[in-house]
Write an enzyme that holds these catalytic residues in place. Structure first.
Site, PDB file in Angstrom:
ATOM      1  N   CYS A 180       0.829  -1.197   0.000  1.00 37.66           N
ATOM      2  CA  CYS A 180       0.000   0.000   0.000  1.00 37.66           C
ATOM      3  C   CYS A 180       0.875   1.264   0.000  1.00 37.66           C
ATOM      4  O   CYS A 180       1.446   1.583  -1.022  1.00 37.66           O
ATOM      5  CB  CYS A 180      -1.002  -0.052   1.135  1.00 37.66           C
ATOM      6  SG  CYS A 180      -2.474   0.909   0.758  1.00 37.66           S
ATOM      7  N   HIS A 182      -3.558  -4.987   0.335  1.00 36.08           N
ATOM      8  CA  HIS A 182      -2.986  -5.536   1.570  1.00 36.08           C
ATOM      9  C   HIS A 182      -3.063  -7.061   1.547  1.00 36.08           C
ATOM     10  O   HIS A 182      -4.052  -7.635   2.017  1.00 36.08           O
ATOM     11  CB  HIS A 182      -3.773  -5.028   2.787  1.00 36.08           C
ATOM     12  CG  HIS A 182      -3.568  -3.582   3.072  1.00 36.08           C
ATOM     13  ND1 HIS A 182      -2.565  -3.119   3.885  1.00 36.08           N
ATOM     14  CD2 HIS A 182      -4.227  -2.489   2.645  1.00 36.08           C
ATOM     15  CE1 HIS A 182      -2.620  -1.797   3.957  1.00 36.08           C
ATOM     16  NE2 HIS A 182      -3.623  -1.391   3.206  1.00 36.08           N
ATOM     17  N   GLU A 207      -1.666  -9.142   3.361  1.00 29.60           N
ATOM     18  CA  GLU A 207      -1.604  -9.750   4.696  1.00 29.60           C
ATOM     19  C   GLU A 207      -2.972 -10.172   5.222  1.00 29.60           C
ATOM     20  O   GLU A 207      -3.071 -11.071   6.054  1.00 29.60           O
ATOM     21  CB  GLU A 207      -0.929  -8.798   5.691  1.00 29.60           C
ATOM     22  CG  GLU A 207      -1.700  -7.525   6.058  1.00 29.60           C
ATOM     23  CD  GLU A 207      -1.435  -6.347   5.122  1.00 29.60           C
ATOM     24  OE1 GLU A 207      -1.015  -6.599   3.980  1.00 29.60           O
ATOM     25  OE2 GLU A 207      -1.656  -5.189   5.536  1.00 29.60           O
TER      26      GLU A 207
HETATM   27  N1  GLN Z   1      -1.970   6.827   2.690  1.00 35.24           N
HETATM   28  C1  GLN Z   1      -2.100   6.049   1.497  1.00 35.24           C
HETATM   29  C2  GLN Z   1      -3.471   6.198   0.855  1.00 35.24           C
HETATM   30  O1  GLN Z   1      -4.376   6.637   1.483  1.00 35.24           O
HETATM   31  C3  GLN Z   1      -1.805   4.582   1.772  1.00 35.24           C
HETATM   32  C4  GLN Z   1      -2.799   3.921   2.653  1.00 35.24           C
HETATM   33  C5  GLN Z   1      -2.314   2.615   3.206  1.00 35.24           C
HETATM   34  O2  GLN Z   1      -1.122   2.340   3.194  1.00 35.24           O
HETATM   35  N2  GLN Z   1      -3.204   1.809   3.736  1.00 35.24           N
HETATM   36  O3  GLN Z   1      -3.643   5.870  -0.283  1.00 35.24           O
END
Ligand code: GLN
Length: 567
Positions: free
Chosen positions: A405, A540, A542
């Site tokens: 992410c 994600h 995970e």
């Molecule tokens: N801050 C980034 C976004 O909002 C990444 C978010 C995250 O890593 N969950 O896109």
């Protein structure tokens, strides 16, 4: 109508808060898990392990967490206070215990798997404003408790044999009282054979007296009885095994069957808890209570997992670069997924948390001994320059890198700056007026027909791309080699995206697009050509890794890190 109806009317009510509350599926038996004495007894893991014990007997299980706090969902809560926000496939931001539920079972949780006090009150107040209560005084009992019961009964839609409902908090807290009252009523509504109260307590060992003490357990059970709940089964957490005589004493004083006082000693790995609770007789005690057939569970998968965990053939060191890295629960699912990746290769994964802000001060020490580097998700600018420096370190030295992410977005920024020559490349999350936002909001670069996630009323909740989305993989990439599939589905939680205006330029400089949304509109996974293993994904992974089915990206990341170590 739902305003204070009798139990049987409630079960037939058609205008419920949630999808379809009907007569509960007659086969479903409800187990209510409460906790006493202290918090952090591992109620979530115990509940999840109990689910594993039922699944190992071929029974179907569903689970739910009821949280007494006022936040409508945990999406707005700081992971550094409350632990990670677990995201379900249907895009609900939930309590991290749901991660345990999914990891210990084959359950897919969703919006009905987590209710908070805030969400319950919100639904009742909304109906009050609509005039649904026809002038009645709206009260905790029956209106709030009925709403809680309806939330619990949504589980019945899944037609499972067993529904496990965990009540957050500790018995004696003011906040959890409406939930306890609701489950007390459910016993009244459904009867003993369809409801069981499982209470977790602590039996401390007092070293100076050389004794284990049952008094806190007695008091906690007294507290439950005051509000009309007599536990059926006690799970007594302790540092050491509890002698039989002590368990018999607890049974007598707490009015619980002797065989229903189960010991829950500390275990070296959470994946050993199902076996430990089975040995303590927990599954049997519950089946006994429900007068269900006593069958033996097949626990071989858990035995395998524990054997591999306990007897690794090597250790691999992963540097995880984040902020506030000391709060382990903030990255719960990543830590577990790394353990699963280790299990896949009989390796012990040693995670070394590196403070991104230290790296910013050019202190690369934390990275020097790393066999692999991981940058997890995150929000806000703080620490991002340190993370970018860590990513550059991994890219230039050929150290395996997994970006998740924000860890993917920063990898794109790093590559744009130092390889593609876009020196001021950044994300519009950090600079609203950026000249080169290689990462930006979809709305900023006008994606046609995008599912833009903005709430209409300015709430912070629900403004992100959340939950499961498909992703098409590019043949010949590390990612494809890991998954061995053309299309995958992974969970998201972010606002910002790879900016397609820069796609061609970055690809020409050597970035590989390894995964995209099937309509080709959004880049989901990037890799770097001529690097042993550099994979960064917008989602994600995970959240869907399991000890019995390690996630392909985590497994291959650990494998690449082992190979790097052996060079
Ligand atoms: N801050 C980034 C976004 O909002 C990444 C978010 C995250 O890593 N969950 O896109």
């Amino acid at each position: 109508m739902c305003g204070g109806e009798s139990a049987s009317e409630l079960l037939h009510c058609a205008t419920c808060m949630t999808s379809s509350s009907t007569t509960p599926y007659p086969k479903t038996r409800f187990i209510f898990v409460t906790g006493g004495v202290v918090s952090s007894l591992g109620k979530g893991i115990a509940s999840a392990s109990l689910a594993a014990l039922f699944e190992a007997r071929g029974l179907t299980v569903t689970m739910q967490k009821l949280d007494p706090y006022i936040n409508v969902d945990p999406g707005t809560m700081s992971p550094y206070q409350h632990g990670e926000v677990f995201v379900t496939d249907d895009g609900t931001e939930t309590d991290l215990d749901l991660g345990h539920y999914e990891r210990f079972s084959h359950i897919t949780t969703g919006r009905h798997s987590n209710y908070t006090t805030g969400r319950i009150y919100e639904s009742v107040i909304r109906r009050e404003r609509r005039g649904d209560y026809l002038g009645a005084t709206v009260q905790v009992i029956p209106h709030i408790t009925d709403a809680i019961k309806r939330a619990i009964l949504t589980l019945s839609d899944q037609h499972a044999d067993i529904a496990l409902v965990e009540i957050g908090g500790t018995v004696g807290d003011i906040e959890s009282l409406p939930f306890l009252e609701a489950i007390r009523q459910m016993r009244f509504d459904l009867g003993r054979k369809r409801t069981a109260f499982l209470h977790l307590t602590l039996v401390p060992y007092i070293a100076s007296a050389g004794e284990m003490k049952s008094k806190p357990t007695q008091h906690s059970v007294q507290k439950l009885r005051e509000i009309g709940i007599q536990p059926d089964v006690l799970l007594c957490r302790s540092e050491h095994p509890i002698p039989k005589a002590q368990r018999d004493k607890i049974a007598l004083f707490c009015n619980v069957e002797r065989d229903a006082v189960i010991e829950g000693p500390d275990v070296d790995t959470i994946y050993g808890v199902p076996l430990s609770l089975h040995n303590g007789g927990l599954g049997h005690a519950i089946l006994d209570h429900f007068e269900m057939e006593q069958t033996e569970p097949d626990l071989t998968p858990w035995e395998d997992i524990c054997r591999k965990f306990r007897h690794p053939t090597r250790t691999v060191r992963i540097a995880m670069v984040g902020k506030y890295v000391q709060l382990l629960d903030a990255y719960k699912s990543i830590n577990e997924a790394l353990i699963h990746g280790g299990i896949a290769h009989e390796a012990r994964v040693e995670v070394n948390f590196v403070d991104a802000e230290k790296i910013e001060k050019t202190d690369m020490d934390g990275l020097k001994s790393a066999d692999g580097i991981l940058v997890p998700g995150g929000f806000g600018e703080r620490g991002t320059e340190g993370k970018i420096a860590a990513i550059r370190y991994a890219r230039e030295r050929g150290i395996p890198y997994l970006g998740i992410c924000l860890g993917m977005q920063l990898a794109v920024i790093e590559f744009a700056r130092h390889v593609a020559g876009i020196e001021d490349a950044t994300s519009s999350e950090f600079d609203h007026h950026a000249e080169h936002p290689v990462i930006g909001l979809m709305t900023e670069w006008e994606r046609d027909g995008a599912r833009v996630h903005r709430s209409s009323n300015g709430d912070l909740g629900g403004t992100m791309r959340l939950g499961g989305y498909p992703c098409r993989l590019t043949a010949g990439t590390h990612t494809y080699a890991a998954y061995q599939r053309d299309e995958i589905r992974e969970r998201h939680r972010h606002r910002y995206e790879f900016n397609n205006h820069y796609r061609e330029q970055l690809e020409q400089a050597g970035m590989v697009i390894a995964g995209i949304l099937p309509d080709e509109s959004l880049v989901e996974i990037i890799e770097i050509a001529d690097h042993p293993w550099f994979v960064a994904c917008q989602f994600h992974p995970e959240f869907i890794s399991r000890p019995y089915a390690p996630h392909p990206l985590f497994a291959d990341f650990v494998d690449a890190s082992i190979k790097h170590q052996q060079q």
